[in-house]
Design an enzyme around this catalytic site. Structure first.
Site, mmCIF file in Angstrom:
data_model
loop_
_atom_site.group_PDB
_atom_site.id
_atom_site.type_symbol
_atom_site.label_atom_id
_atom_site.label_comp_id
_atom_site.label_asym_id
_atom_site.label_seq_id
_atom_site.Cartn_x
_atom_site.Cartn_y
_atom_site.Cartn_z
ATOM 1 N N GLU A 84 0.840 -1.196 0.000
ATOM 2 C CA GLU A 84 0.000 0.000 0.000
ATOM 3 C C GLU A 84 0.880 1.252 0.000
ATOM 4 O O GLU A 84 1.829 1.312 0.780
ATOM 5 C CB GLU A 84 -0.924 0.043 1.220
ATOM 6 C CG GLU A 84 -1.939 1.167 1.092
ATOM 7 C CD GLU A 84 -2.901 1.279 2.277
ATOM 8 O OE1 GLU A 84 -2.572 0.844 3.381
ATOM 9 O OE2 GLU A 84 -3.996 1.816 2.066
ATOM 10 N N ALA B 238 1.763 -0.421 10.978
ATOM 11 C CA ALA B 238 1.257 -1.755 10.663
ATOM 12 C C ALA B 238 0.512 -1.689 9.338
ATOM 13 O O ALA B 238 0.183 -0.607 8.860
ATOM 14 C CB ALA B 238 0.323 -2.243 11.770
ATOM 15 N N GLU C 107 -2.610 -3.728 6.932
ATOM 16 C CA GLU C 107 -3.751 -4.639 7.038
ATOM 17 C C GLU C 107 -3.868 -5.677 5.932
ATOM 18 O O GLU C 107 -4.983 -6.090 5.606
ATOM 19 C CB GLU C 107 -5.035 -3.810 7.070
ATOM 20 C CG GLU C 107 -5.386 -3.067 5.747
ATOM 21 C CD GLU C 107 -4.855 -1.650 5.651
ATOM 22 O OE1 GLU C 107 -3.888 -1.337 6.349
ATOM 23 O OE2 GLU C 107 -5.413 -0.854 4.874
ATOM 24 N N ASN C 108 -2.768 -6.137 5.322
ATOM 25 C CA ASN C 108 -2.878 -7.162 4.273
ATOM 26 C C ASN C 108 -3.943 -8.189 4.653
ATOM 27 O O ASN C 108 -3.981 -8.677 5.776
ATOM 28 C CB ASN C 108 -1.541 -7.879 4.092
ATOM 29 C CG ASN C 108 -0.381 -6.925 4.018
ATOM 30 O OD1 ASN C 108 -0.350 -6.061 3.166
ATOM 31 N ND2 ASN C 108 0.558 -7.049 4.940
ATOM 32 N N GLU D 215 -5.949 -2.732 12.565
ATOM 33 C CA GLU D 215 -5.710 -3.547 11.359
ATOM 34 C C GLU D 215 -6.794 -4.611 11.190
ATOM 35 O O GLU D 215 -7.168 -4.952 10.074
ATOM 36 C CB GLU D 215 -4.322 -4.202 11.417
ATOM 37 C CG GLU D 215 -3.154 -3.243 11.603
ATOM 38 C CD GLU D 215 -3.128 -2.080 10.630
ATOM 39 O OE1 GLU D 215 -3.594 -2.242 9.487
ATOM 40 O OE2 GLU D 215 -2.655 -1.002 11.028
#
Ligand code: ZN
Length: 861
Positions: free
Chosen positions: A139, A274, A276-277, A310
């Site tokens: 991202e 962090a 959030e995949n 996330e």
């Protein structure tokens, strides 16, 4: 994503906009990637099944830093070799074939190689002293560095991934492993993952190395928290949180967690907080790992909030995704709003609403600067898209949702969220889709409210006349922190204004809608007239003097802790804007000095620090320090005794008062205690109350010697505890001794500090009036070394840190330096920094005489 702990995020790219043509849409990617951790490269074999709306003889998609070996396109029983032409400036590639490909289905087969870069973006290399790891951060626009792709959020497709990795290494991707076979060759194994649901490219993840995990589950979903082997023992706290949050979200959204498993992985080098995949969340180590026994409340909160953030994205962002980056707030504003709701349910004793009030107050000030933007804003190039990851998207987006929920009611708002998510499952949506769902369930004009806050920049200032016969005359205008900017009268918001109703702690809220520049609103009867009940409004307020006095006299009994934070923040902002006197503000501080809530004292401490740093002369600072000691030492003494049953609230309050008395009050007894505590901690980290460690160290470094420096540096190099390591590392930049501070900055630029952290040493040193001159001098004299540390996000942080100066001369110096030593795409940060310096000079000129007068009056008491 979650931020790295500092507001703002700027891009390092000046690419021109170019969206992909819409004729070709991807359906399914089959990926086989073989990373080589020793040579920092990888080979890729990819098939993309696509659909063509019309016949075409070329297909354009995104790729960057990819070397193509072969490309063929098969359709209608015929396979053609494609000619590859690259448009590097736009990160695009076009595959050209001789005969047109018919409309309908086609398959693109690509063989290529790529690099595992050192820039913390795309498919990149992370290192520990023992070995290398191959990990991803896509991202917003870096999936194209790992595989040629239609790298836009609305071009969703399914992914079937295979990773070929070294024998003994673990491979993690978005879904569960469906087969794991030895080979090819004796030293590899081949890991195949289940096909994903439809998802955006920026949410794909590949993580390779000797990670170890702790495992659990929630609502039947397997959950793992993973880290490098030496740190896996610190992953359990996050795992317990994730188990709670998964069930909480299943219930709240009314939609089950959308993936077959959830992995959370701490990565040694990670630029953001962090990411959030989908099904495979990645974290900075400080955002996932804590030693639950020795961690401060702050470190635990950071982990809980980031995990909750996330995980909220798995529904909001991953399952339903914004159509385009202009609506990034739909992802990030929502996750920011949701994180505290979920953490509050898990740990009610942390009183997260106070943290929310502090964050809202912070972003109201950020948004009242000269340089701001609307929440929904044009973002076309990778540079512009990267700039969207700022306080406006996260905190303002979250605050506007909070205001909307408060106006609709919690359950009605939840139903609107459910309606929106279920209508767009595995698809994309816009801001309108969200507020139309809320308008439909609530029957209230939420579309008008949200549109006015999402599409317009800035902060409304609401003025209220003294209520008469149950109503108040209300006006609104745009609020600026700088007294030099005049408001645009034409800017009007549709604002839900919620008044306190009834008396004391049993007061409830009654809301009315303000929708024109001037309007009369009905007011409920109440002990005090207070127009921001629960502190949920995204606006500043100004009352008639008599109404203000009444609030002030009942501030401890009539307002909730969150309201007290909002009220103090509001008065600070009014003073900044030229509508108040710093002496009156300090009287408010005095009225709140015995507040039992850590968040309220934290708000005051921040403001006193700003008075000390931005308004006071050296003579004022001495008097201010004495005043701080007189006002706050009794409050500290009441909570100083440590017992094993101390609440989180008490522990945070104690630490905040301790820090304020040491750092601003220069209380000799506190300074001596801090040094003892620091020595004790360095001898045995478990021997000191964890929440006091950081303030104790930061007080001690101000007067610290080289022996203390050496010991802290050693902890920063040898500790495997992320909290202990980063506290010690950043503390090096708080030594007031010039020689030691220079040693810290030399160390930051030596290549021995990870570049995810090195810039923060400069940011920390630039914050403090006593260390700033040395840090600035160092930065200018050693620019090449400093510049070499900058990754995409870090340039903006560094330039922004220069905004803490407070003279016309320094404004000029900063501007001159950065115009001859440019930091790529830190343009907005530069504007903010010079504005901030200028605002400070205006503030000091206006308020320093008031401060001196007020301080002279205090001495006699
Ligand atoms: Zn996020």
């Amino acid at each position: 994503m979650a931020g790295a702990g500092f507001i703002g995020c700027l891009a390092a790219s000046t690419l021109q906009a170019q969206r992909l043509p819409t004729n070709v849409t991807p359906q399914h990617y089959t990926l086989e990637l073989a990373p080589d951790l020793k040579t920092a490269s990888f080979t890729g074999k990819e098939r993309i099944e696509v659909t063509l709306a019309q016949p075409a003889s070329s297909i354009t998609l995104n790729a960057a830093q990819i070397t193509f070996q072969s490309v063929t396109i098969a359709a209608d029983g015929k396979t053609q070799t494609a000619k590859v032409s690259e448009d590097k400036a736009n990160q695009q590639v076009t595959f050209q074939v001789a005969d047109p490909i018919p409309a309908g289905e086609a398959a693109i087969d690509i063989q290529y190689t790529g690099i595992l870069n050192g820039q913390l973006r795309g498919f990149y290399l992370s290192k520990t002293p023992k070995r290398n790891y191959a990990v991803t951060q896509f991202e917003p626009t870096d999936a194209r560095r790992a595989f040629p792709s239609f790298d836009e959020p609305a071009m969703k497709a399914k992914f079937s991934t295979t990773l070929i990795v070294d024998k003994g290494d673990m491979a993690i991707s978005n879904t569960n492993v469906i087969s794991d076979q030895p080979g090819p060759g004796a030293d590899k194994h081949t890991v195949r993952f289940a096909t994903t649901p439809k998802m955006s490219t920026y949410l794909v993840a590949f993580l390779v190395g000797d990670f170890q995990c702790v495992s659990g589950s929630s609502d039947g979903v397997p959950i793992r928290a993973c880290a490098t082997p030496d740190k896996v023992g610190m992953a359990s706290y996050a795992l317990t949180g994730a188990e709670f949050f998964l069930h909480y979200y299943d219930t709240y959204f009314g939609i089950k967690y959308p993936m077959p498993k959830l992995d959370m992985v701490a990565i040694p080098d990670f630029e953001a907080g962090a990411m959030e995949n989908f099904g495979a969340i990645t974290y900075r180590e400080t955002a996932l790992l804590v030693d639950a026994k020795t961690a401060s409340i702050g470190a635990k909160k950071l982990v809980a909030v980031d995990v909750a953030h996330e995980m909220a994205h798995q529904w909001f962002g991953d399952m339903v995704t914004m159509q385009w980056w202009n609506n990034l707030w739909l992802n990030e504003g929502f996750a920011t709003w949701m994180e505290s709701k979920a953490v509050e349910a898990w740990k009610p004793e942390w009183h997260l609403q106070q943290d929310v009030a502090l964050a809202t107050d912070g972003v109201l000030n950020y948004d009242a600067g000269k340089v701001t933007r609307a929440i929904r804003a044009k973002a076309e190039t990778p540079a512009e898209i990267n700039e969207m990851f700022d306080g406006i998207t996260y905190q303002k987006g979250g605050a506007v949702l909070d205001m909307t929920e408060n106006y609709e009611g919690k359950e009605v708002f939840r139903q609107g969220v459910h309606k929106y998510l279920s209508a767009h499952m595995y698809g994309n949506a816009t801001a309108q889709d969200f507020w139309n769902a809320q308008t439909a369930v609530s029957g209230k004009p939420i579309d008008k409210v949200m549109d006015s806050f999402i599409a317009q920049p800035g902060v409304p200032l609401l003025k209220f006349s003294a209520p008469q016969n149950g109503s108040t005359a209300t006006s609104q205008q745009r609020f600026y922190l700088s007294p030099e900017i005049t408001a645009q009268q034409s800017q009007v918001w549709t604002v839900p204004v919620c008044f306190k109703s009834g008396s004391g702690s049993s007061a409830t809220a009654k809301c009315a809608l303000l929708s024109s520049a001037q309007q009369s609103l009905a007011v409920p009867s109440a002990e005090i007239f207070y127009a921001n009940a629960n502190d949920k409004g995204y606006y500043r307020t100004e009352y008639a003097p008599a109404d203000y006095s009444k609030i002030l006299s009942a501030v401890e009994t009539g307002l909730t802790p969150a309201e007290r934070i909002g009220f103090a923040g509001n008065e600070w902002a009014l003073m900044r804007s030229g509508r108040g006197n710093v002496g009156d503000y300090m009287d408010l501080v005095s009225a709140l000095r015995n507040d039992p809530n850590g968040g309220v004292i934290g708000e005051l401490s921040g403001a006193i620090d700003a008075v000390d740093a931005r308004i006071a002369t050296p003579a004022d600072r001495k008097l201010l320090a004495a005043w701080v000691r007189r006002q706050f030492r009794p409050a500290y003494d009441r909570v100083a005794t440590i017992t094993p049953t101390d609440s989180a609230e008490k522990r945070e309050l104690r630490a905040t008062l301790f820090g304020m008395l040491g750092e601003i009050g220069h209380d000799p007894q506190i300074i001596a205690e801090a040094r003892q505590m620091t020595d004790k901690y360095l001898a045995d980290p478990a021997s000191v109350e964890p929440t006091l460690v950081r303030p104790a160290i930061f007080i001690s470094t101000a007067n610290g010697d080289s022996q203390l420096f050496d010991r802290l540096q050693q902890v920063s190099q040898t500790s495997n505890n992320p909290e202990a390591k980063t506290t010690a590392l950043f503390a090096l930049a708080t030594f007031h001794n010039p020689e030691l501070l220079r040693r810290a900055l030399d160390y930051a630029t030596s290549g021995k500090v990870r570049n995810q952290d090195s810039v923060f040493l400069f940011v920390v040193a630039m914050r403090d009036r006593d260390t700033r001159p040395i840090a600035w001098d160092y930065m200018q004299k050693n620019w090449d070394k400093v510049h070499a540390q900058l990754t995409t996000m870090m340039g903006g942080y560094l330039v922004g840190s220069a905004g803490s100066f407070c003279s016309a001369e320094k404004a000029q110096e900063v501007q001159t330096f950065f115009s001859t030593h440019p930091v790529t795409a830190a343009q907005k940060a530069m504007q903010r920094a010079t504005d901030s310096i200028h605002d400070c000079t205006v503030l000091r000129a206006a308020q320093q005489p008031n401060l001196a007068t007020w301080l002279s009056r205090q001495g006699a008491q």
